[in-house]
Write a protein that holds these residues in place. Sequence first.
Motif, mmCIF file in Angstrom:
data_model
loop_
_atom_site.group_PDB
_atom_site.id
_atom_site.type_symbol
_atom_site.label_atom_id
_atom_site.label_comp_id
_atom_site.label_asym_id
_atom_site.label_seq_id
_atom_site.Cartn_x
_atom_site.Cartn_y
_atom_site.Cartn_z
ATOM 1 N N LEU A 19 -51.296 8.413 33.659
ATOM 2 C CA LEU A 19 -50.304 8.283 35.102
ATOM 3 C C LEU A 19 -50.414 6.796 35.518
ATOM 4 O O LEU A 19 -49.612 6.272 36.081
ATOM 5 C CB LEU A 19 -51.055 9.201 36.125
ATOM 6 N N PHE A 22 -47.988 4.734 33.409
ATOM 7 C CA PHE A 22 -46.473 5.017 33.298
ATOM 8 C C PHE A 22 -46.057 5.596 34.658
ATOM 9 O O PHE A 22 -44.888 5.803 34.578
ATOM 10 C CB PHE A 22 -46.308 5.996 31.926
ATOM 11 N N LEU A 23 -46.894 5.457 35.575
ATOM 12 C CA LEU A 23 -46.258 6.131 36.891
ATOM 13 C C LEU A 23 -46.691 5.159 37.869
ATOM 14 O O LEU A 23 -45.929 4.601 38.780
ATOM 15 C CB LEU A 23 -46.911 7.410 37.092
ATOM 16 N N VAL A 24 -48.204 4.851 38.200
ATOM 17 C CA VAL A 24 -48.391 4.288 39.360
ATOM 18 C C VAL A 24 -48.229 2.652 39.214
ATOM 19 O O VAL A 24 -47.697 1.999 39.997
ATOM 20 C CB VAL A 24 -50.027 4.111 39.733
ATOM 21 N N TYR A 25 -48.516 2.029 37.920
ATOM 22 C CA TYR A 25 -48.185 0.764 37.897
ATOM 23 C C TYR A 25 -46.871 0.321 37.779
ATOM 24 O O TYR A 25 -46.392 -0.522 38.755
ATOM 25 C CB TYR A 25 -48.631 0.095 36.459
ATOM 26 N N PRO A 26 -45.928 1.064 37.176
ATOM 27 C CA PRO A 26 -44.565 0.964 37.360
ATOM 28 C C PRO A 26 -43.762 1.215 38.789
ATOM 29 O O PRO A 26 -43.074 0.231 39.211
ATOM 30 C CB PRO A 26 -43.954 1.928 36.453
ATOM 31 N N LEU A 27 -44.713 2.035 39.546
ATOM 32 C CA LEU A 27 -43.963 2.026 40.949
ATOM 33 C C LEU A 27 -44.318 0.931 41.795
ATOM 34 O O LEU A 27 -43.202 0.392 42.546
ATOM 35 C CB LEU A 27 -44.624 3.385 41.450
ATOM 36 N N ASP A 29 -44.900 -2.156 40.329
ATOM 37 C CA ASP A 29 -43.758 -3.309 39.686
ATOM 38 C C ASP A 29 -42.375 -3.080 40.064
ATOM 39 O O ASP A 29 -41.810 -4.453 40.065
ATOM 40 C CB ASP A 29 -44.258 -3.017 38.097
ATOM 41 N N LEU B 126 -48.268 11.988 43.560
ATOM 42 C CA LEU B 126 -47.516 11.334 42.607
ATOM 43 C C LEU B 126 -46.279 12.176 42.053
ATOM 44 O O LEU B 126 -45.326 11.449 41.699
ATOM 45 C CB LEU B 126 -48.507 11.208 41.412
ATOM 46 N N VAL B 134 -39.516 4.532 38.094
ATOM 47 C CA VAL B 134 -40.634 3.915 37.360
ATOM 48 C C VAL B 134 -40.060 3.526 35.679
ATOM 49 O O VAL B 134 -40.687 2.834 35.134
ATOM 50 C CB VAL B 134 -41.885 4.956 36.825
ATOM 51 N N THR B 137 -39.810 -0.242 34.720
ATOM 52 C CA THR B 137 -40.973 -1.079 34.119
ATOM 53 C C THR B 137 -41.525 -0.385 33.021
ATOM 54 O O THR B 137 -41.648 -1.197 32.052
ATOM 55 C CB THR B 137 -42.010 -0.900 35.175
ATOM 56 N N ASN B 138 -41.427 1.068 32.901
ATOM 57 C CA ASN B 138 -41.509 1.504 31.664
ATOM 58 C C ASN B 138 -40.697 1.010 30.474
ATOM 59 O O ASN B 138 -41.432 0.495 29.126
ATOM 60 C CB ASN B 138 -41.471 3.104 31.648
ATOM 61 N N THR B 160 -47.108 12.864 30.380
ATOM 62 C CA THR B 160 -47.769 13.493 31.571
ATOM 63 C C THR B 160 -46.766 14.010 32.457
ATOM 64 O O THR B 160 -45.662 13.360 32.691
ATOM 65 C CB THR B 160 -48.488 12.399 32.320
#
Lengths: 298, 289
Positions: A19, A22-27, A29, B126, B134, B137-138, B160
Amino acid sequence: MESKSAKGWLYLLPAILFLGAFLVYPLIDVFVYSFEEGYNSASQTFFGTGLYNYSYILHDPYFLQAVRNTFILVIVTVPLSTLIALGISYGLSSIKALRELYQTVFFLPYVTNTLAVGLVFMILFQKTAYTDGLVNLVLGLFGITPVDFITGPYWAKMFVLCFYTVWVVLPFKILILTSALASVSEDYYNAARIDGTRPFRIFRKITLPMISPMLFYLIITGFIGAFKAYSDVVALFGTNLNAAEMNTIVGYVYDMLYGDSGGYPSYASAAAIVLFAIVLTITCINLLISKKHVYYGR
Amino acid sequence: MNRDIIRSERAAKTKKTVRSTLTYIILTFWVIIVLFPFYWMVLTSVKSYASYNSEHIPKFFTLSPTLENYSSAFTAVPLGRYFINTVIFTVLTTALMLIVTVPAAFAFSRLRFKGRDAVFTLFLSLMMIPYELVVITNYTTITNLDLRNTFTGLILPSVTSVFYIYLLKENFSQIPDELYYAAKVDGTRDLKYLFKVMIPICRPTIITITILKVIECWNSYVWPRLVTDDPNYYLVSNGIQEIRENGFGRENIPAMMAAVVVISAPLIVLFLVFRRKIMEGVARGGTKG
C-alpha cells in the motif's frame, strides 16, 4: 508485549509495503507532479513550480471536450440507470416464478469483459459499406434513416455510449436494489393492504423511504463511477478518443501519460486532480441532499 | 350484495393478472436486451467470412455454422498468447493478494498491539483514494524501474485491495475470542491457529474475495495498457483492442467475434458455477473494478 507488538507489525508488513509503494506514495507524488512545470520524464527535470499545468489543461480544447462528454454521460446515465434498475428490481420483487433465472441473466453483464462486449455493440450499431447494421435495420422499420453510430454524428455516438454504459452498470444496481427491496419487512405492506392503500401509494410512502439509503448509496457510487468512464468508451470507439471527439476526463489523463500524445505526467496529474475535485464536490452535494431526504431508521 | 363482492373480487383478480403479465413482459424485454449481444456474438462467430459479408440484411440464424473463425482467432493473431498471459497474471496476482490480505486481516482482527486501530483507520481511509490519482506515479515508477513489459510490472501494483482486507477482517472478527484463548492455552501458535481454525471457518469469504479478484484481473484494461506495448505481454483486454485495430483486418468481423467469445467464455462459466457466491460478494460492497 514487545515481541507481541513486533509480531503484529510483521503480519501487517506485506500489506503496508504494497500500500505504501503503490497507493500512499503515488498519492503524495501526484500533487507534487501537478505543480512541477515543464517536467520531462526522460531527464526527470523541471524548471519551476506553479499553477501552469492547471492553466494549460483548462485551456486545452481536448480537455474541455472531455469534461463536456463526461458531464453529458453522467447527467444522462446516472438518473436513467437508477430509474431502470428501480423498475426492474421492483418487478423482480413482485414475481415468484422464474425470479432466480431473471436475476441471473440480469447480472450477467457484470462479469463480462467490457472491452470484448463493447465490440459486439460496435458491430450492432455500426454502419459499414457492407451493411447498415442491425440497429439501423430495426430503426428503418420505423422509417428512420440509417445513421452510423460509431463514426457518425456526435449525438449518435453519445447515444451509443450512454446506452452501453447503462447496459454495463445496471447489473450492480439491480442486485443492490433487489436485496434492499427484499429486506423491507412484510408487516408494513400487510398493514397498508388492510387499510386498502393503493399500490402506487404503498410504493411511494413505504417502499421508497425504506430503500432510500441503498438508493442513495447507488446514486453516489453511480456518480463516481460515471465520472471515471473510460474503458467502455475505448471499447466502442477505439483508443484514439480525441479524434473521435469522444474522450473522457480519465481518457485525457491516460492520453497525456502514454501513447502518441503522451509523456506529460504533470498535465496528467493536474487533470486527475481536477477530476478528483469535481467528484469530491458532487459527492459532498449528494451527501448534503441525502441528509434531508434519506430515511436511516432508528 | 354478495354478487357485488364477487364481482369486485374478480375485478381485483383481473387487475392482478394484468399487472403480473405486464411485469413479465417488461422483464423479458430486458432479458432480451441483456442476452442479445451474447447471442449475436456467438452467432456471428460461427458465420463464415464470405457469408457474413454477403448479408446486407444480417440473418438471425445460420444454417451452415463453421468453426474456421475460431481456428483463425488462434492462428492469425496471438490470441493464445494473450490468453495464457492473462491466466498467468490472474493466478499470480490473486495468489499474492491472498498472501498479503490474510495475514493483515488476521493481525487486525486477532492480534493486539500498539497502533493497531490507528493503522486500521488509516487503511479504511485509503479505500477512498481514486485509482486515477495513483496510476500516474505508478506508471512512472514502473517505467523507471525498467519493469515495463514484464509480469512483475503488471502484477505488483495490482495486488492490494484494502476492501478485501476489510471484508476478511470483519469475517475473522466474528470468530469468538474463546476459541483463540483456548488454543493459546493448548500452546497453539498463532500461525497454526490461523491456518487450522480461522481460514477453514472463513473459507466462504476467502473464496468470495478470490473470485472477485479473478474477475477484476481478467477484465483489467487500464494498467496493462499503460505498462505493456509489446504484444508478447498483452492481456486479453488490450489484446482484443489490438485485434480490433490491427488484427484480422477491419472487415473480418466473424473472426473478431470468435476472439470475443473465447475471451468472455471463462468468466461466464465461472459466473454460472459460482453464481450465488459472486452475487453475494458483490452485494456486500464490491463495485465494478
